[in-house]
Design an enzyme around this catalytic site. Structure first.
Site, PDB file in Angstrom:
ATOM      1  N   ASP A   1      -5.301  -8.092  -3.406  1.00  0.00           N
ATOM      2  CA  ASP A   1      -5.604  -7.813  -2.010  1.00  0.00           C
ATOM      3  C   ASP A   1      -6.920  -8.448  -1.542  1.00  0.00           C
ATOM      4  OD1 ASP A   1      -5.663  -6.825   0.554  1.00  0.00           O
ATOM      5  OD2 ASP A   1      -5.395  -4.738   0.020  1.00  0.00           O
TER       6      ASP A   1
ATOM      7  N   HIS B   1       0.833  -1.208   0.000  1.00  0.00           N
ATOM      8  CA  HIS B   1       0.000   0.000   0.000  1.00  0.00           C
ATOM      9  C   HIS B   1       0.867   1.258   0.000  1.00  0.00           C
ATOM     10  CE1 HIS B   1      -3.414  -2.565   0.331  1.00  0.00           C
ATOM     11  NE2 HIS B   1      -3.151  -2.923   1.576  1.00  0.00           N
TER      12      HIS B   1
END
Length: 440
Positions: A317, A269
């Site tokens: 994810d 991220h």
């Protein structure tokens, strides 16, 4: 025995080439011959490109896709989504996890991903007690990988605390929590779970700075001195604020100041960085693990890819949508919104944006996987995706997406033909049965 095939067209490191002969032995490419004779081997039509590594996934979350899309009475955020996730996972059995994992892996293969880094943190029974086999869930992931054919880098997650300080883990986190000794047993058993899975890799994954202390992260590195190291970092504004309150530094800067971050690391991220952190992360050689579809779904914010000079790759994810070209498209479109410009991540004037995105993500994903991936070249794993004849990478990324995929090979074995996984009916039926029970 070596297997020889003839590709109509292939995307080599120097660009597109016609009539490319490829020899495959034990799942790896041993020879590449541009302009090969027509009798080199069986002809495989279409345009072959290297398969994309998926550098970050939580497979079990595929089953909760869509469950957190109803607005609650308070302002919705990552943190309210997380509470939905905690409630959902409390009902998952090991058999459920295997069925969900196989479904997600199958969709990855049909969507252009041929390898997976699984950030595996669902370890224990619903009440938080350990299974008799510490790697019960890891074995389920490995079984799903064997069934679907996807290449696997398994990243057992160390999760000890519920926040900076550290503070105790919350009730909803009880299925994740390990201490140093139980994690060492988990890691050893996970290595056993991968025996027999071709070209698999094992790494370590401190969940985040809020779930693992610096001393604990150093301990993990000593347990596994080689191989990938993945960590969530700087995903949310509230996380940054909590880190500043705890130690006076922002998460990425604190990590770089206190750990030997280098090429084996992948920082997932990193959407909340200041310019100095972006520059420092670029210098480290670590991979930035970007998950643009999930980051958009959770409202995480934008990674400033235009200012980042290091390697990066993409992952699915939360698996709310699984598509390799879709992740790249979302990344580029996010940068266009952020910078109010077009073709932001193209290598330079006259460069194809789709090709620039695809080739950068191949390199970063391979580095994060710890495997020889992302190239049609000797020594690389024979992971290939065939697009429709005439499809360019710009068309694949920005227009056709996964609809352009006709065939997928992993480790020299074709697992998708005409856009459909060879075991789709069986895997999908098992997944539907699990979903009917979970959502019934």
């Amino acid at each position: 025995m070596p297997n020889r095939i003839l590709l109509d067209e292939a995307r080599l490191e120097a660009g597109w080439a016609r009539s490319v002969g490829v020899t495959i032995e034990n799942g790896a490419i041993t020879e590449v011959v541009p302009r090969a004779p027509q009798d080199y081997g069986p002809r495989m039509g279409g345009r072959a490109i290297p398969g994309m590594p998926n550098l970050h996934s939580h497979l079990f979350q595929r089953a909760m896709a869509g469950l957190a899309e109803t607005r609650g009475p308070a302002s919705d955020s990552f943190w309210t989504w997380r509470e939905v996730m905690y409630g959902f996972l409390a009902r998952l059995s090991p058999e459920d996890v295997e069925a969900i994992a196989a479904q997600a892996m199958m969709e990855m293969l049909e969507g252009g991903f041929t390898a997976l880094c699984e950030f595996q943190y669902l370890h224990h029974a619903p009440d938080g007690s350990a299974y008799a086999n510490p790697a019960e869930m890891a074995e389920r992931i490995a079984a799903a990988a064997a069934e679907t054919g996807v290449g696997l880098t398994l990243l057992p997650v160390f999760y000890a605390h519920g926040g900076f300080g550290p503070v105790p883990a919350a009730e909803g986190q009880r299925r994740f929590v390990s201490d140093r000794d139980s994690y060492a047993r988990l890691l050893e058993a996970s290595a056993d779970a991968l025996i027999g899975l071709p070209d698999s890799r094992l790494g370590v994954a401190p969940h985040s700075l809020r779930a693992a202390t610096g001393e604990e992260i150093s301990h993990l590195l000593a347990l596994r001195p080689q191989g990938p190291v993945h960590i969530h970092v700087a995903e949310q504004v509230a996380e940054v604020e909590a880190c500043l309150a705890w130690c006076g530094a922002r998460p990425v800067q604190h990590l770089l100041d206190t750990q030997p971050v280098d090429r084996r690391w992948c920082l997932i991220h990193a959407t909340q960085m200041e310019a100095s952190e972006t520059e420092a992360l670029s210098r480290s050689g670590a991979v930035a693990g970007l998950c643009p579809i999930t980051e958009a779904n959770l409202g995480d914010g934008f990674f400033d890819a235009m200012s980042f000079a290091g390697p990066w790759g993409v992952g699915s994810d939360s698996n709310v949508e699984i598509t390799a070209p879709g992740e790249l498209r979302m990344l580029e479109y996010g940068q266009r919104l952020l910078h109010r410009a077009r073709n932001v991540l193209a290598r330079g004037e006259g460069s194809s944006t789709g090709a620039s995105l695809y080739e950068a993500a191949l390199a970063g994903g391979a580095q994060a996987s710890g495997r020889a991936l992302g190239r049609i070249a000797p020594g690389a794993r024979a992971d290939l995706v065939w697009l429709e004849t005439g499809s360019e990478l710009d068309d694949y990324v920005f227009v056709r997406g996964a609809r352009a995929i006709r065939r997928v090979m992993v480790g020299g074995r074709v697992v998708v033909e005409q856009g459909r996984h060879q075991a789709r009916d069986r895997i999908a039926a098992r997944f539907r049965a699990v979903m009917e029970r979970l959502r019934g």
